[in-house]
Write a protein that holds these residues in place. Structure first.
Motif, short mmCIF file in Angstrom:
data_model
loop_
_atom_site.label_atom_id
_atom_site.label_comp_id
_atom_site.label_asym_id
_atom_site.label_seq_id
_atom_site.Cartn_x
_atom_site.Cartn_y
_atom_site.Cartn_z
N GLY A 682 -19.52 -68.84 61.71
CA GLY A 682 -19.13 -69.74 60.43
C GLY A 682 -18.56 -71.04 60.82
O GLY A 682 -18.88 -72.02 60.65
N THR A 685 -21.79 -73.10 61.92
CA THR A 685 -22.08 -73.69 60.68
C THR A 685 -21.74 -75.48 60.55
O THR A 685 -22.07 -76.03 60.45
N SER A 700 -20.44 -71.46 55.29
CA SER A 700 -19.09 -70.87 56.41
C SER A 700 -18.89 -70.36 55.99
O SER A 700 -17.99 -70.61 55.17
N GLY A 703 -15.39 -69.49 58.84
CA GLY A 703 -15.42 -69.77 60.46
C GLY A 703 -14.71 -70.91 60.63
O GLY A 703 -12.93 -70.59 60.14
#
Length: 832
Positions: A682, A685, A700, A703
Motif C-alpha cells: 500500500g 501504491t 492502497s 498503506g
C-alpha cells in the motif's frame, strides 16, 4: 409429550427434504382444531422453503430450467399439495443490474443464491401480466443460482411457470450448454472445504488431513480425515487438537499408529486416544490448563507450558515499560513445567519474569532445548535470544546460544551432538553473510546453521543457497527437511549431513503450504497448491508421490493461461508473470491490474490468496504480478536491497516493468492500467503515484503514507524497521523518513486513489490513510477513503471480506472499464 417431539422431528425432516428435492408431495393434516396453542391458523405455505446455497450447489435433484422456457407442472393428487423446486443457473462476467420477471400460476417463493428475494402467496388463473412477479436484482460477476419454489394444489387447475430478464448481459446454463464454466469468485475460493494442515503417522502409512468447511454465511466447521495411499479410512468432525502419538509416548507401548486429543467436559480436561477403527479411550483426566507436549520416552510425562496473564488494559492511567507494552497481552509470560500424568504433579522447570519456550526434545538424553527472549531496546533488532539445554533427570542447564539478536529457533539432530539453527545473515558474527562490506543483510532472509552443542562451533549450510528458509523438521537418519521461499514458489528440500548437500524434493506443487515427516524420515506428507488449482495433499512413500486428497475441484472454473515475463533493469533480471482471461483474444484490448508487495515477502504463485489473480481475470482483466528488488527468495544480495530502500529503486523497477510490458503486449490498453498493494504494498501504491501518471487508478489497502508515524505508532513499526531501515531513524535519515514518505509528496499525485483500511489496524494504524486522505482532499485530488469496521490489518470477517473485495472490484470497474454502476450501488452520491 412423545407425540409432540415426534411431530417436530417429522416436520424438521420434511423441511430438510424440501431443501434438497425438486418435487415433494404433501397432504393436509388431520385438523383437530382450527388453531394451535399459539392461536395460529394452519398455513401450508410455511412448507415453501427456499433451498440453501449449499444445497443448491451440491444437490442434483433440482430441475434446471432456461429463460423463457414454459414449465407445465403436474397436478397433485386429490386434496393434496406438491412443493416443486426449479433452478436457473446463470453466469455474468461483470456487475449487472436487471429485472427478474417470474410468471407463475401458483404460490411461489423466489430465491437468489439461497436467500429469498420475492414471494407471492396467492394463485392466478393463467400466465398473463396479472401473474407476473418482478424484482430488480444486482448480480456480481460469477455464477448465480435462482430458485423457484412453487406450491401447487387442486384448487387451481393450471400450474405453469416461466421467467425472463429485462436488461443486462446474462447467460443461463444447463446440461446442454456447451460452455458452462465460470470465473473464480471469492465465495468459491473461501467456501466449501479448506485444508489447513497434514501430518503423518509414525509408521508412515497414514495421513491425517485437517480441514474446515465454510458455509455461505462464513461459519466454519472443523474436522479431519485419516487416509492411506489407497483410500480414506474415516472422517471426524470437531476436535482440532487431534494429533498422532509418537512412538514411545506412555500410552503407546506397542508403537502403533494412534491418535490422541484433549477435550473438556464440565471443567474436566481429558486426554483421549483413538485407534484407526474409531475406538476411543480416556487416558487421563483433570489435566491442568496449558499446552502439553508428550515426551516420547515411555514415561508418563509431558512438558507443560502455562501462561501467567496480566491485564492492565482497563487502567485509567497506564505506564508503558517498552514500546511493545502497548500490545495487549505483552505482559503475559509463559513458563515451562514437567507434568506427571500418574501423580498429577507439576514440577516447574523455569521461573522468572521472562517467557520461556520449548524448542525441541531429545528422548535419548531426556533433554529439552528451551529459548528465552531478552529485550535490548537500544540495539537492533531490539531483542536477543538465548537457547539453553536442560536435562530432565538432573535439571542441569547448559547455555547453547547466549544473547544472539538474529536467531529464531534450534532443534536437535538425533544421534549427533549437532543442532540445526534457523537465523538470518547477521547471526553468529555474520558467518553466513556473502555480501560486500558495508551492505546490511535482510533480516527477513532466513538461513540454516549447524552448531556443535559441545564445542559451540557453527557452520552455515545455506550460505550460497538463494531460497529463504521457512519450516524445518529433522529425522533420525541425519537429514533435515525444510520448506523455503524459492523465488515466487515455496519448495520442499532435504539436507544430508553426511553428504553436505541440499536437494529439492519433487512435490508436483508450486506452493508447499505445509509438510510432515515420520521420525525415520522415509515418508513425507505435504500439501499445497499450484498457480491454477485448489490445495492437494500428497503422501511421499518409498520416494513416490500419492495423491491423498483434494477438497475442491476446478472442473467448473474458466481459468486462463499464466505466463512468465521477465525484464532487465540496471543489469538485474526482475521476475514476473501475467494471467489472461479465460476467453482471451489477442486481437482485443484489455484493461490491466498490476499487483506487487514490493516489501520483502514474495508475491508467490498461490491460487487461493487474498489477491488471487484469477479473481480479476474472471472479470476481464489481464493481471501482471512482479517481484522487484528487495524480495527474499532470490538470494542474499537481491534481498539486501530492501534495507534502507523504502522504494528508492523498487518504484522505478515497477514503473519501468509496466511500461515495457505494455510495449511488448499489444493486447493491453495502456490507458486502462490500475495497480494495487497492501501494507508495504500500500505504501508502494501511494509512492508510485508520486512518481508516475501511467496508472488510470490505484488502490492502497492499509498503506503507509508517513514512514515516521508508522515507525512510531504501528505496534511493530519500529521493530519491522529494524530490518527495513537498519540503523536508520527519523533523527538521522530525513532522506528516508520524510523525503520517501508519500504524504510529503502528496501534491505530486494526480491518479485517482482508493484508500482502504481496517479501522482497528494495530500494525499500520488507520491514521496512515486518514492523513493521506486529508492531504489529497485539501489538494482537490480524486480520492476515496473506505474503512472496514472492527477489522485489523487484514480483513477476516467473512461478510466484511466480501464487501471489501467488491469495493476493489467496483473501483477498478469504474476507472478501468468506465462502468460506475457497481460503485454507485455500493456508495451512492451523497450531498451533505
Amino acid at each position: 409429550m412423545k407425540r409432540i417431539i415426534s411431530l417436530t422431528i417429522y416436520f424438521v425432516a420434511l423441511l430438510i427434504g424440501l431443501q434438497a428435492y425438486s418435487q415433494i408431495e404433501l397432504r393436509q393434516p388431520f385438523m383437530m382444531d382450527t388453531i394451535n396453542n399459539k392461536g395460529e391458523k394452519f398455513d401450508i405455505t410455511f412448507l415453501i422453503q427456499v433451498p440453501s446455497y449449499e444445497n443448491l450447489k451440491t444437490s442434483k435433484n433440482f430441475i434446471v430450467i432456461d429463460e423463457n422456457e414454459l414449465i407445465n407442472i403436474a397436478t397433485p393428487k386429490e386434496n393434496g399439495f406438491m412443493v416443486n423446486t426449479y433452478v436457473a443457473n446463470i453466469i455474468v462476467n461483470s456487475y449487472q443490474k436487471t429485472t427478474l420477471n417470474v410468471f407463475s400460476t401458483d404460490k411461489i417463493k423466489i430465491g437468489l443464491d439461497g436467500s429469498m428475494i420475492k414471494e407471492r402467496l396467492s394463485t392466478k388463473d393463467s400466465l398473463n401480466d396479472d401473474s407476473k412477479i418482478s424484482k430488480e436484482i444486482c448480480l456480481e460477476p460469477g455464477k448465480h443460482i435462482i430458485s423457484f419454489t412453487v406450491l401447487t394444489s387442486n384448487d387451481n387447475p393450471n400450474h405453469q411457470l416461466r421467467f425472463s430478464f429485462d436488461g443486462g448481459e446474462i447467460k443461463t446454463i444447463n446440461k446442454d450448454t456447451k460452455d458452462s464454466k465460470y470465473g473464480l469468485t471469492l465465495k468459491e475460493m473461501l467456501g466449501g472445504r479448506n485444508i489447513y494442515a497434514t501430518t503423518i503417522s509414525p509408521s508412515g502409512n497414514y495421513v491425517m488431513v485437517k480441514y474446515y468447511d465454510t458455509d455461505d454465511k462464513g461459519k466454519r466447521q472443523y474436522g479431519y480425515l485419516i487416509a492411506n495411499k489407497d483410500k480414506t479410512l474415516f472422517f471426524e468432525e470437531g476436535n482440532t487438537s487431534t494429533q498422532w502419538a509418537e512412538e514411545g509416548v506412555f500410552f503407546n507401548d506397542k508403537n502403533e499408529d494412534i491418535l490422541y486429543y484433549f477435550d473438556k467436559v464440565n471443567d474436566n480436561r481429558r486426554l483421549i486416544t483413538q485407534n484407526l477403527f474409531g475406538v476411543k479411550n480416556i487416558v487421563a483426566e483433570n489435566l491442568p490448563e496449558g499446552s502439553l507436549s508428550l515426551l516420547a520416552n515411555k514415561s508418563p510425562f509431558a512438558i507443560l507450558s502455562q501462561t501467567s496473564k496480566i491485564d492492565n488494559s482497563k487502567e485509567d492511567l497506564r505506564q508503558y515499560l517498552l514500546p511493545d507494552d502497548r500490545i495487549d497481552g505483552w505482559r503475559n509470560r509463559s513458563l515451562l513445567a514437567l507434568y506427571n500424568f500418574e501423580t498429577q504433579q507439576i514440577q516447574p522447570l523455569t521461573y522468572g519474569y521472562r517467557s520461556t519456550y520449548l524448542n525441541d526434545y531429545n528422548p535419548k538424553t531426556n533433554s529439552i532445548l528451551l529459548s528465552v527472549s531478552y529485550d535490548n531496546i537500544t540495539q537492533r533488532p531490539f531483542s536477543q535470544t538465548s537457547i539453553y539445554e536442560m536435562n530432565l533427570d538432573s535439571f542441569k542447564v547448559d547455555t547453547i546460544i547466549n544473547g544472539e539478536g538474529f536467531v529464531s529457533s534450534a532443534s536437535y539432530i538425533p544421534n549427533t551432538d549437532l543442532l540445526v539453527v534457523k537465523a538470518s545473515g547477521e547471526a553468529f558474527n555474520g558467518i553466513g553473510n556473502t555480501l560486500k562490506k558495508g551492505i546490511i543483510p535482510n533480516a527477513y532472509h532466513s538461513m540454516l546453521f549447524l552448531m556443535n552443542k559441545n564445542t559451540k562451533e557453527v557452520e552455515c549450510i545455506s550460505k550460497n543457497f538463494d531460497p529463504s528458509i521457512s519450516n524445518i523438521k529433522v529425522s533420525e537418519n541425519k537429514t533435515i527437511y525444510f520448506t523455503a521461499e524459492n523465488k515466487d514458489s515455496v519448495s520442499l528440500y532435504v539436507y544430508s549431513i553426511e553428504n553436505k548437500d541440499i536437494k529439492r524434493i519433487e512435490t508436483n506443487l508450486d506452493i508447499v503450504s505445509g509438510f510432515d515427516i515420520n521420525h525415520r524420515g522415509k515418508d513425507i506428507t505435504f500439501f499445497g497448491q499450484n498457480y491454477n488449482d485448489f490445495p492437494i495433499v500428497y503422501l511421499n512413500n518409498s520416494q513416490k508421490n500419492y495423491k491423498i486428497f483434494q477438497a475442491k475441484q476446478k472442473d467448473n472454473l474458466a481459468l486462463g493461461e499464466m505466463n512468465t515475463w521477465d525484464f532487465k533493469f540496471k543489469n538485474t533480471t526482475i521476475n514476473g508473470r501475467y494471467y489472461l482471461p479465460a476467453d482471451f483474444d489477442p486481437e482485443k484490448k484489455y484493461p490491466m491490474v498490476v499487483y506487487y508487495y514490493a516489501g520483502t515477502s514474495p508475491t508467490d504463485r498461490s491460487f487461493e490468496m487474498r489477491y488471487s489473480a484469477y479473481l480479476y481475470t474472471a472479470q476481464g482483466y489481464v493481471v501482471y504480478v512482479l517481484n522487484p528488488s528487495g524480495t527474499i527468495g532470490w538470494g542474499q544480495e537481491f534481498a539486501s536491497r530492501h534495507v534502507n530502500a523504502w522504494g528508492e529503486r523498487t518504484a522505478d523497477e515497477i514503473i519501468y516493468g509496466v511500461k515495457e510490458f505494455t510495449k511488448e503486449h499489444s493486447f493491453v490498453d495502456a490507458k486502462k492500467i490500475g495497480c494495487m498493494g497492501a501494507s508495504y504494498g500500500g505504501f508502494m501504491t501511494q509512492l508510485l503515484q508520486t512518481k508516475t501518471d501511467i496508472f488510470a487508478c490505484a488502490i492502497s489497502h492499509a498503506g503507509i503514507s508517513d514512514i515516521t508515524s508508522y515507525w512510531g505508532e504501528g505496534y511493530w513499526g519500529y521493530s519491522y524497521s529494524s530490518g527495513a531501515t537498519a540503523n536508520s531513524y527519523p533523527w538521522n535519515r530525513r532522506d528516508i523518513y520524510v523525503d520517501r514518505s508519500p504524504l510529503f509528496n502528496a501534491h505530486k499525485i494526480n491518479t485517482p486513489l482508493l484508500l482502504l483500511h481496517g479501522d482497528s489496524d494495530t500494525n499500520v494504524p488507520v491514521g496512515e490513510s486518514i492523513q493521506m486522505y486529508n492531504a489529497l482532499k485539501i489538494l482537490g485530488k480524486d480520492v476515496e477513503f473506505i474503512t472496514v469496521k472492527g477489522e485489523n490489518h487484514g480483513i477476516v470477517d467473512y461478510e466484511k471480506r466480501l464487501k471489501w473485495n467488491n469495493t476493489i472490484y467496483a473501483y477498478f470497474a469504474k476507472y478501468l472499464k468506465g462502468q460506475d454502476t457497481w460503485w454507485k450501488a455500493m456508495y451512492p452520491d451523497t450531498q451533505l
